[in-house]
Write a protein that holds these residues in place. Sequence first.
Motif, mmCIF file in Angstrom:
data_model
loop_
_atom_site.group_PDB
_atom_site.id
_atom_site.type_symbol
_atom_site.label_atom_id
_atom_site.label_comp_id
_atom_site.label_asym_id
_atom_site.label_seq_id
_atom_site.Cartn_x
_atom_site.Cartn_y
_atom_site.Cartn_z
ATOM 1 N N ALA A 182 0.812 -1.215 0.000
ATOM 2 C CA ALA A 182 0.000 0.000 0.000
ATOM 3 C C ALA A 182 0.847 1.267 0.000
ATOM 4 O O ALA A 182 0.458 2.282 -0.584
ATOM 5 N N ILE A 183 2.007 1.218 0.675
ATOM 6 C CA ILE A 183 2.826 2.434 0.784
ATOM 7 C C ILE A 183 3.929 2.488 -0.268
ATOM 8 O O ILE A 183 4.714 3.448 -0.284
ATOM 9 N N ARG A 184 3.987 1.489 -1.146
ATOM 10 C CA ARG A 184 5.025 1.518 -2.180
ATOM 11 C C ARG A 184 4.949 2.751 -3.081
ATOM 12 O O ARG A 184 5.989 3.332 -3.418
ATOM 13 N N PRO A 185 3.751 3.182 -3.526
ATOM 14 C CA PRO A 185 3.704 4.409 -4.346
ATOM 15 C C PRO A 185 4.271 5.626 -3.610
ATOM 16 O O PRO A 185 4.972 6.453 -4.211
ATOM 17 N N TYR A 186 3.982 5.746 -2.294
ATOM 18 C CA TYR A 186 4.526 6.869 -1.526
ATOM 19 C C TYR A 186 6.045 6.750 -1.400
ATOM 20 O O TYR A 186 6.775 7.747 -1.492
ATOM 21 N N GLU A 187 6.509 5.518 -1.187
ATOM 22 C CA GLU A 187 7.948 5.300 -1.090
ATOM 23 C C GLU A 187 8.648 5.671 -2.398
ATOM 24 O O GLU A 187 9.716 6.298 -2.401
ATOM 25 N N LYS A 188 8.024 5.308 -3.522
ATOM 26 C CA LYS A 188 8.600 5.631 -4.828
ATOM 27 C C LYS A 188 8.612 7.138 -5.061
ATOM 28 O O LYS A 188 9.611 7.694 -5.555
ATOM 29 N N ASN A 189 7.527 7.816 -4.683
ATOM 30 C CA ASN A 189 7.464 9.274 -4.853
ATOM 31 C C ASN A 189 8.531 9.976 -4.021
ATOM 32 O O ASN A 189 9.169 10.937 -4.483
ATOM 33 N N ILE A 190 8.719 9.518 -2.784
ATOM 34 C CA ILE A 190 9.735 10.136 -1.920
ATOM 35 C C ILE A 190 11.130 9.906 -2.493
ATOM 36 O O ILE A 190 11.987 10.808 -2.483
ATOM 37 N N ARG A 191 11.371 8.681 -3.008
ATOM 38 C CA ARG A 191 12.681 8.388 -3.602
ATOM 39 C C ARG A 191 12.934 9.260 -4.826
ATOM 40 O O ARG A 191 14.038 9.803 -5.018
ATOM 41 N N LEU A 192 11.910 9.412 -5.655
ATOM 42 C CA LEU A 192 12.065 10.260 -6.853
ATOM 43 C C LEU A 192 12.273 11.726 -6.473
ATOM 44 O O LEU A 192 13.040 12.453 -7.125
ATOM 45 N N GLN A 195 15.797 12.123 -5.369
ATOM 46 C CA GLN A 195 16.680 12.061 -6.526
ATOM 47 C C GLN A 195 16.626 13.361 -7.314
ATOM 48 O O GLN A 195 17.656 13.860 -7.791
ATOM 49 N N PHE A 196 15.428 13.938 -7.449
ATOM 50 C CA PHE A 196 15.275 15.203 -8.170
ATOM 51 C C PHE A 196 16.035 16.322 -7.466
ATOM 52 O O PHE A 196 16.721 17.128 -8.106
ATOM 53 N N ILE A 197 15.900 16.354 -6.130
ATOM 54 C CA ILE A 197 16.600 17.407 -5.378
ATOM 55 C C ILE A 197 18.102 17.254 -5.514
ATOM 56 O O ILE A 197 18.859 18.239 -5.683
ATOM 57 N N THR A 198 18.577 15.989 -5.462
ATOM 58 C CA THR A 198 20.015 15.751 -5.607
ATOM 59 C C THR A 198 20.512 16.171 -6.988
ATOM 60 O O THR A 198 21.550 16.851 -7.130
ATOM 61 N N ASP A 199 19.750 15.747 -8.020
ATOM 62 C CA ASP A 199 20.149 16.106 -9.397
ATOM 63 C C ASP A 199 20.101 17.619 -9.606
ATOM 64 O O ASP A 199 21.010 18.202 -10.239
ATOM 65 N N ALA A 200 19.052 18.257 -9.088
ATOM 66 C CA ALA A 200 18.950 19.715 -9.234
ATOM 67 C C ALA A 200 20.098 20.419 -8.521
ATOM 68 O O ALA A 200 20.646 21.426 -9.025
ATOM 69 N N GLY A 201 20.483 19.882 -7.354
ATOM 70 C CA GLY A 201 21.608 20.483 -6.631
ATOM 71 C C GLY A 201 22.900 20.399 -7.436
ATOM 72 O O GLY A 201 23.668 21.365 -7.491
ATOM 73 N N HIS A 202 23.108 19.222 -8.066
ATOM 74 C CA HIS A 202 24.319 19.077 -8.897
ATOM 75 C C HIS A 202 24.268 19.995 -10.111
ATOM 76 O O HIS A 202 25.273 20.604 -10.481
ATOM 77 N N GLU A 203 23.086 20.059 -10.734
ATOM 78 C CA GLU A 203 22.950 20.908 -11.919
ATOM 79 C C GLU A 203 23.200 22.373 -11.601
ATOM 80 O O GLU A 203 23.728 23.129 -12.425
ATOM 81 N N LEU A 204 22.827 22.797 -10.405
ATOM 82 C CA LEU A 204 23.057 24.198 -10.020
ATOM 83 C C LEU A 204 24.478 24.421 -9.515
ATOM 84 O O LEU A 204 25.077 25.471 -9.739
#
Length: 228
Positions: A182-192, A195-204
């Motif tokens: 049941a919580i897998r979609p939430y876990e996937k969203n948090i992981r993504l 990852q987005f914040i990490t990638d954005a930090g590197h890009e900046l």
Amino acid sequence: MLKKMRRRFISAAMAAFGTVMLLLAAGINLANYWRVTSVQDDIAASLMGYELRDPKRPGAEFPPIAQMPGAGPEAEFTTRFFSVRCDTAGNIQVISRDHIHSVDEETAREYTAAVLERNRGKGYYKDYRYRVSRDGRGITVLFLNASHSLQSVRTLLLISLVTGVSSFGVVFGLVVFLSGYAIRPYEKNIRLQKQFITDAGHELKTPITSIATSADIAAMEHEGDEWI
């Protein structure tokens, strides 16, 4: 965060299931208790009317129980009762045990004293459903053996409890197992999101670092330049 969310999900699901099971078991057992008590009261009321026909002493002839409300065709073979007649002050005058063999006079006196002390018109005392009639001639107390009916009530209650506890345990295991899905979609969203914040930090960080390095080099080459 995910563990807390999972615990809340499990708690909410089990609270809802437990409430439904509790209400269902309570409703079934209360309905069964009411039905059994209603039948016992109907038989006791009819027997009381039969016993009150003779103001001196109840007759030994067995009442036509099969014709009474709530009684079945086998009632004459399973219905056992005794009655006690007292004066208006509660002093025992006559004890009728013509239709029961498991109660002696001493027990009948003890039961009658306990029932009269309650000062209620009807109720349960041990395995008997009693009914009290008061008139100008005195007090008549009738005790109807309800052991078989009460045993069926207790059996249904026990079955309900065992079934409820077992069902609660099984459902708890299933909810714990399925809560991971049941919580897998939430876990996937948090992981993504991470990852987005990490990638954005590197890009900046990469162009900013390059610009800062170039500015340091320009500052060394053009020391004191206000534009640098």
